[in-house]
Design a protein around this motif. Structure first.
Motif, PDB file in Angstrom:
ATOM      1  N   THR A 172       0.829  -1.206   0.000  1.00 24.44           N
ATOM      2  CA  THR A 172       0.000   0.000   0.000  1.00 24.44           C
ATOM      3  C   THR A 172       0.863   1.256   0.000  1.00 24.44           C
ATOM      4  O   THR A 172       0.634   2.187  -0.783  1.00 24.44           O
ATOM      5  N   LEU A 173       1.877   1.296   0.870  1.00 21.97           N
ATOM      6  CA  LEU A 173       2.750   2.467   0.932  1.00 21.97           C
ATOM      7  C   LEU A 173       3.534   2.652  -0.365  1.00 21.97           C
ATOM      8  O   LEU A 173       3.733   3.781  -0.822  1.00 21.97           O
ATOM      9  N   THR A 174       3.959   1.542  -0.962  1.00 19.61           N
ATOM     10  CA  THR A 174       4.677   1.615  -2.244  1.00 19.61           C
ATOM     11  C   THR A 174       3.769   2.191  -3.328  1.00 19.61           C
ATOM     12  O   THR A 174       4.186   3.045  -4.129  1.00 19.61           O
ATOM     13  N   LYS A 175       2.528   1.752  -3.347  1.00 23.16           N
ATOM     14  CA  LYS A 175       1.552   2.260  -4.316  1.00 23.16           C
ATOM     15  C   LYS A 175       1.280   3.749  -4.098  1.00 23.16           C
ATOM     16  O   LYS A 175       1.254   4.535  -5.059  1.00 23.16           O
ATOM     17  N   LEU A 176       1.097   4.140  -2.850  1.00 23.84           N
ATOM     18  CA  LEU A 176       0.801   5.540  -2.535  1.00 23.84           C
ATOM     19  C   LEU A 176       1.979   6.441  -2.889  1.00 23.84           C
ATOM     20  O   LEU A 176       1.789   7.581  -3.335  1.00 23.84           O
ATOM     21  N   LYS A 177       3.187   5.933  -2.700  1.00 27.57           N
ATOM     22  CA  LYS A 177       4.376   6.701  -3.075  1.00 27.57           C
ATOM     23  C   LYS A 177       4.414   6.946  -4.580  1.00 27.57           C
ATOM     24  O   LYS A 177       4.686   8.062  -5.037  1.00 27.57           O
ATOM     25  N   LYS A 178       4.115   5.910  -5.375  1.00 22.83           N
ATOM     26  CA  LYS A 178       4.101   6.056  -6.830  1.00 22.83           C
ATOM     27  C   LYS A 178       3.032   7.038  -7.280  1.00 22.83           C
ATOM     28  O   LYS A 178       3.210   7.773  -8.261  1.00 22.83           O
ATOM     29  N   LEU A 179       1.908   7.064  -6.550  1.00 23.17           N
ATOM     30  CA  LEU A 179       0.808   7.983  -6.879  1.00 23.17           C
ATOM     31  C   LEU A 179       1.063   9.397  -6.350  1.00 23.17           C
ATOM     32  O   LEU A 179       0.289  10.309  -6.644  1.00 23.17           O
ATOM     33  N   ASN A 180       2.127   9.552  -5.558  1.00 27.84           N
ATOM     34  CA  ASN A 180       2.442  10.828  -4.919  1.00 27.84           C
ATOM     35  C   ASN A 180       1.263  11.312  -4.071  1.00 27.84           C
ATOM     36  O   ASN A 180       0.950  12.499  -4.029  1.00 27.84           O
ATOM     37  N   GLN A 181       0.631  10.363  -3.396  1.00 27.93           N
ATOM     38  CA  GLN A 181      -0.535  10.657  -2.559  1.00 27.93           C
ATOM     39  C   GLN A 181      -0.083  11.121  -1.174  1.00 27.93           C
ATOM     40  O   GLN A 181       0.730  10.466  -0.521  1.00 27.93           O
ATOM     41  N   LYS A 182      -0.596  12.262  -0.723  1.00 28.63           N
ATOM     42  CA  LYS A 182      -0.291  12.706   0.632  1.00 28.63           C
ATOM     43  C   LYS A 182      -0.748  11.635   1.626  1.00 28.63           C
ATOM     44  O   LYS A 182      -1.909  11.225   1.605  1.00 28.63           O
ATOM     45  N   THR A 183       0.166  11.185   2.487  1.00 30.27           N
ATOM     46  CA  THR A 183      -0.132  10.048   3.356  1.00 30.27           C
ATOM     47  C   THR A 183       0.406  10.275   4.759  1.00 30.27           C
ATOM     48  O   THR A 183       1.523  10.755   4.938  1.00 30.27           O
ATOM     49  N   ILE A 184      -0.406   9.902   5.745  1.00 32.18           N
ATOM     50  CA  ILE A 184       0.019   9.881   7.140  1.00 32.18           C
ATOM     51  C   ILE A 184       0.010   8.432   7.610  1.00 32.18           C
ATOM     52  O   ILE A 184      -1.005   7.746   7.515  1.00 32.18           O
ATOM     53  N   LEU A 185       1.156   7.981   8.091  1.00 35.77           N
ATOM     54  CA  LEU A 185       1.271   6.669   8.714  1.00 35.77           C
ATOM     55  C   LEU A 185       1.314   6.888  10.220  1.00 35.77           C
ATOM     56  O   LEU A 185       2.264   7.473  10.746  1.00 35.77           O
ATOM     57  N   ILE A 186       0.270   6.463  10.917  1.00 37.66           N
ATOM     58  CA  ILE A 186       0.242   6.578  12.371  1.00 37.66           C
ATOM     59  C   ILE A 186       0.299   5.187  12.971  1.00 37.66           C
ATOM     60  O   ILE A 186      -0.465   4.300  12.583  1.00 37.66           O
ATOM     61  N   GLY A 187       1.242   4.982  13.873  1.00 36.84           N
ATOM     62  CA  GLY A 187       1.410   3.642  14.414  1.00 36.84           C
ATOM     63  C   GLY A 187       1.903   3.655  15.842  1.00 36.84           C
ATOM     64  O   GLY A 187       2.575   4.592  16.280  1.00 36.84           O
ATOM     65  N   VAL A 188       1.556   2.600  16.582  1.00 39.87           N
ATOM     66  CA  VAL A 188       2.094   2.432  17.921  1.00 39.87           C
ATOM     67  C   VAL A 188       3.567   2.041  17.774  1.00 39.87           C
ATOM     68  O   VAL A 188       3.947   1.346  16.821  1.00 39.87           O
ATOM     69  N   SER A 189       4.400   2.511  18.670  1.00 40.13           N
ATOM     70  CA  SER A 189       5.856   2.428  18.496  1.00 40.13           C
ATOM     71  C   SER A 189       6.353   1.021  18.194  1.00 40.13           C
ATOM     72  O   SER A 189       7.139   0.808  17.257  1.00 40.13           O
ATOM     73  N   TYR A 190       5.918   0.017  18.966  1.00 41.31           N
ATOM     74  CA  TYR A 190       6.444  -1.331  18.760  1.00 41.31           C
ATOM     75  C   TYR A 190       6.039  -1.889  17.401  1.00 41.31           C
ATOM     76  O   TYR A 190       6.801  -2.631  16.762  1.00 41.31           O
ATOM     77  N   ALA A 191       4.831  -1.525  16.923  1.00 38.79           N
ATOM     78  CA  ALA A 191       4.364  -2.030  15.628  1.00 38.79           C
ATOM     79  C   ALA A 191       5.153  -1.395  14.482  1.00 38.79           C
ATOM     80  O   ALA A 191       5.440  -2.063  13.474  1.00 38.79           O
ATOM     81  N   LEU A 192       5.490  -0.123  14.606  1.00 39.14           N
ATOM     82  CA  LEU A 192       6.324   0.521  13.586  1.00 39.14           C
ATOM     83  C   LEU A 192       7.700  -0.138  13.529  1.00 39.14           C
ATOM     84  O   LEU A 192       8.237  -0.379  12.441  1.00 39.14           O
ATOM     85  N   LEU A 193       8.260  -0.465  14.687  1.00 39.22           N
ATOM     86  CA  LEU A 193       9.552  -1.158  14.712  1.00 39.22           C
ATOM     87  C   LEU A 193       9.447  -2.535  14.081  1.00 39.22           C
ATOM     88  O   LEU A 193      10.328  -2.951  13.312  1.00 39.22           O
ATOM     89  N   ASP A 194       8.383  -3.265  14.414  1.00 39.18           N
ATOM     90  CA  ASP A 194       8.171  -4.587  13.801  1.00 39.18           C
ATOM     91  C   ASP A 194       8.122  -4.467  12.283  1.00 39.18           C
ATOM     92  O   ASP A 194       8.688  -5.302  11.565  1.00 39.18           O
TER      93      ASP A 194
END
Length: 208
Positions: free
Chosen positions: A46-68
């Protein structure tokens, strides 16, 4: 687009964080705005697709899940807005904020890790644009007490236990002594350094 990686919150009912993010997901009206539980492969695609589309994106995550997630996936996307929230929730070893931010910045390709700071007992959240210092709103105040003497408040710039006064907590307790360590900087911002060693695990999803 709001991409939310909040597994421990999703697994409990009644989380205010989930309610807030669900509101943003619906308001965005973008198909890829969604919660991602433990499906890191889908999140990466999903993030790879959004990057190609140049879509403004916010990734919000709990700290341990972002590290995982970044342990097995790398996204080099400087325009991605990353907001960390919560701590390790007993899932991983605690680490200080700057160490966590360094790992996330390298693996996500961003210059800043933003942050939300709040707790079960407070109605208000604090937000940081650099992941370290938090601006206090008009009805909140932070006081720093000595680690061994809770009645002695330390000088600006010296670290100690964070105490929060939140006047939005009408009809509830407005004064919270946390088990977090931090200090007040020269701009009167709250700098959060991490948890007090050997403190109890905390989090609204853990109270049950």
């Amino acid at each position: 687009c709001f991409v939310c990686l909040l597994p421990s919150y999703l697994e409990r009912e009644g989380s205010s964080l989930i309610t807030m993010c669900d509101h943003f997901i619906k308001e965005s009206q973008i198909d890829n705005s969604a919660f991602y539980l433990y499906d890191h492969d889908k999140l990466f695609r999903t993030l790879t697709k959004l990057k190609k589309l140049n879509q403004k994106t916010i990734l919000i995550g709990v700290s341990y899940a972002l590290l995982d997630f970044v342990e097995s996936n790398n996204i080099d996307w400087s325009q991605l807005i990353v907001i960390k929230t919560g701590g390790m929730k007993g899932r991983r070893e605690e680490m200080n904020s700057s160490e966590l931010d360094s790992i996330l910045k390298v693996n996500l390709g961003v210059d800043f890790i933003h942050a939300e700071y709040g707790m079960t007992e407070c109605f208000s959240q604090l937000y940081s644009q650099n992941g370290q210092s938090y601006s206090l709103n008009l009805h909140m105040k932070a006081k720093i007490s000595d680690m061994s003497d809770p009645f002695h408040m330390v000088k600006k710039g010296k670290s100690g236990r964070i105490n929060i006064i939140d006047l939005a907590n009408i009809d509830t307790v407005s004064f919270i002594a946390t088990d977090d360590v931090g200090y007040i900087n020269e701009k009167n911002e709250l700098v959060v350094l991490g948890r007090i060693d050997n403190s109890d695990l905390r989090g609204c999803n853990m109270l049950l």
